[in-house]
Write a protein that holds these residues in place. Sequence first.
Motif, PDB file in Angstrom:
ATOM      1  N   LEU A   1      23.940   3.927   7.328  1.00  0.00           N
ATOM      2  CA  LEU A   1      23.776   3.206   8.584  1.00  0.00           C
ATOM      3  C   LEU A   1      24.516   3.888   9.721  1.00  0.00           C
ATOM      4  O   LEU A   1      24.065   3.878  10.871  1.00  0.00           O
ATOM      5  N   ALA A   2      25.663   4.504   9.404  1.00  0.00           N
ATOM      6  CA  ALA A   2      26.414   5.203  10.447  1.00  0.00           C
ATOM      7  C   ALA A   2      25.565   6.301  11.066  1.00  0.00           C
ATOM      8  O   ALA A   2      25.620   6.524  12.290  1.00  0.00           O
ATOM      9  N   GLN A   3      24.786   6.980  10.248  1.00  0.00           N
ATOM     10  CA  GLN A   3      23.907   8.031  10.770  1.00  0.00           C
ATOM     11  C   GLN A   3      22.694   7.433  11.479  1.00  0.00           C
ATOM     12  O   GLN A   3      22.319   7.866  12.569  1.00  0.00           O
TER      13      GLN A   3
ATOM     14  N   PRO B   1      23.661   6.560  18.393  1.00  0.00           N
ATOM     15  CA  PRO B   1      25.031   6.440  18.907  1.00  0.00           C
ATOM     16  C   PRO B   1      25.426   5.032  19.326  1.00  0.00           C
ATOM     17  O   PRO B   1      26.564   4.817  19.716  1.00  0.00           O
ATOM     18  N   ASN B   2      24.500   4.079  19.263  1.00  0.00           N
ATOM     19  CA  ASN B   2      24.804   2.762  19.838  1.00  0.00           C
ATOM     20  C   ASN B   2      25.739   1.910  18.983  1.00  0.00           C
ATOM     21  O   ASN B   2      26.548   1.156  19.515  1.00  0.00           O
ATOM     22  N   ILE B   3      25.586   2.007  17.661  1.00  0.00           N
ATOM     23  CA  ILE B   3      26.365   1.143  16.772  1.00  0.00           C
ATOM     24  C   ILE B   3      27.200   1.993  15.828  1.00  0.00           C
ATOM     25  O   ILE B   3      26.679   2.907  15.181  1.00  0.00           O
ATOM     26  N   GLN B   4      28.491   1.705  15.763  1.00  0.00           N
ATOM     27  CA  GLN B   4      29.399   2.394  14.857  1.00  0.00           C
ATOM     28  C   GLN B   4      29.534   1.587  13.571  1.00  0.00           C
ATOM     29  O   GLN B   4      29.694   0.363  13.612  1.00  0.00           O
ATOM     30  N   VAL B   5      29.459   2.284  12.436  1.00  0.00           N
ATOM     31  CA  VAL B   5      29.512   1.628  11.133  1.00  0.00           C
ATOM     32  C   VAL B   5      30.613   2.270  10.304  1.00  0.00           C
ATOM     33  O   VAL B   5      30.593   3.483  10.067  1.00  0.00           O
ATOM     34  N   ASN B   6      31.554   1.473   9.868  1.00  0.00           N
ATOM     35  CA  ASN B   6      32.670   1.968   9.067  1.00  0.00           C
ATOM     36  C   ASN B   6      32.959   1.009   7.923  1.00  0.00           C
ATOM     37  O   ASN B   6      32.390  -0.084   7.846  1.00  0.00           O
ATOM     38  N   GLY B   7      33.838   1.421   7.028  1.00  0.00           N
ATOM     39  CA  GLY B   7      34.194   0.584   5.895  1.00  0.00           C
ATOM     40  C   GLY B   7      35.670   0.648   5.583  1.00  0.00           C
ATOM     41  O   GLY B   7      36.370   1.582   5.985  1.00  0.00           O
TER      42      GLY B   7
ATOM     43  N   ILE C   1      34.820   6.953  16.034  1.00  0.00           N
ATOM     44  CA  ILE C   1      34.871   6.907  14.574  1.00  0.00           C
ATOM     45  C   ILE C   1      33.643   6.175  14.068  1.00  0.00           C
ATOM     46  O   ILE C   1      33.399   5.026  14.435  1.00  0.00           O
ATOM     47  N   THR C   2      32.867   6.845  13.216  1.00  0.00           N
ATOM     48  CA  THR C   2      31.756   6.184  12.534  1.00  0.00           C
ATOM     49  C   THR C   2      31.520   6.890  11.208  1.00  0.00           C
ATOM     50  O   THR C   2      31.805   8.081  11.063  1.00  0.00           O
ATOM     51  N   GLY C   3      31.038   6.131  10.226  1.00  0.00           N
ATOM     52  CA  GLY C   3      30.808   6.694   8.899  1.00  0.00           C
ATOM     53  C   GLY C   3      32.073   6.887   8.095  1.00  0.00           C
ATOM     54  O   GLY C   3      32.050   7.500   7.030  1.00  0.00           O
ATOM     55  N   ALA C   4      33.187   6.361   8.559  1.00  0.00           N
ATOM     56  CA  ALA C   4      34.457   6.528   7.862  1.00  0.00           C
ATOM     57  C   ALA C   4      34.700   5.353   6.917  1.00  0.00           C
ATOM     58  O   ALA C   4      34.361   4.213   7.222  1.00  0.00           O
ATOM     59  N   VAL C   5      35.277   5.660   5.772  1.00  0.00           N
ATOM     60  CA  VAL C   5      35.737   4.619   4.848  1.00  0.00           C
ATOM     61  C   VAL C   5      37.236   4.806   4.666  1.00  0.00           C
ATOM     62  O   VAL C   5      37.683   5.799   4.095  1.00  0.00           O
ATOM     63  N   LEU C   6      37.996   3.870   5.180  1.00  0.00           N
ATOM     64  CA  LEU C   6      39.451   3.965   5.185  1.00  0.00           C
ATOM     65  C   LEU C   6      40.007   3.273   3.946  1.00  0.00           C
ATOM     66  O   LEU C   6      39.799   2.081   3.752  1.00  0.00           O
ATOM     67  N   PRO C   7      40.725   4.004   3.083  1.00  0.00           N
ATOM     68  CA  PRO C   7      41.314   3.352   1.909  1.00  0.00           C
ATOM     69  C   PRO C   7      42.546   2.548   2.277  1.00  0.00           C
ATOM     70  O   PRO C   7      43.433   3.037   2.989  1.00  0.00           O
ATOM     71  N   ILE C   8      42.595   1.320   1.802  1.00  0.00           N
ATOM     72  CA  ILE C   8      43.760   0.453   1.982  1.00  0.00           C
ATOM     73  C   ILE C   8      44.239   0.127   0.558  1.00  0.00           C
ATOM     74  O   ILE C   8      44.026  -0.967   0.049  1.00  0.00           O
TER      75      ILE C   8
END
Length: 237
Positions: A164-166, A170-176, A224-231
Amino acid sequence: MTRRTALVTGGAIRVGKAIALALAEQGYDIALHYNQSSHEAVQTAEEIKKFGVKAKLYQANLTQPEQCKALVDRVFKENDLSVLINSAATFPETDTIMDGLADWEATMGLNLRAPLMLSQAFVDNTPLSGHIINILDARINQPAGDHLVYRLSKSGLWHLTESLAQDLAPNIQVNGLALGAIMAPPGASQDHFERMAEKIPLARTGSPKAVGEAVAFLVGQEFITGAVLPIDGGEFL
């Protein structure tokens, strides 16, 4: 000036509640989704309002596809929605190949199909810009035999996040966010949860507050888009 609104699914309890509170603290009005946790939703809404923002409650069973679209359409009709947080999820206790995949429909429906359909409805209503954040699980980077269908659903959601990030740029940013030991699983003792720190490089477990802060950070970013940040405290490195 119209205040921005964030829709947080599963926002009445646990991690979803922490995310809703963190975004409220950032000045977002909150569209608080719940399914069965009506009492908790009312309590969370009262906590949200203490930040001087609005909190509206929206009930929906997200395992029903038609309710996913109806939920987003209703929130858009009543608010200036710019952020979708796909937090609602199920974590079945009996979930191995030997259990006969009894929870397949419910788990895949809520953990994977619902975020996809909610995102589709969000896109249909968002002509300019917005953020979608999916709540993932850090454990899926290390294959194991436990929680088979759950792992498959979260693996699919990880792939969906990147796709979805791709597709939506450019309108919507998708991250996880890929969560580690944030809260004790339902039914597990706090003692058991605290002992999990022994396997974590940072030698401590996390907290829902850390997840909320990470969400607040991502929705404030423009590049930032398409990033998956580990917590996860480094547990799944």
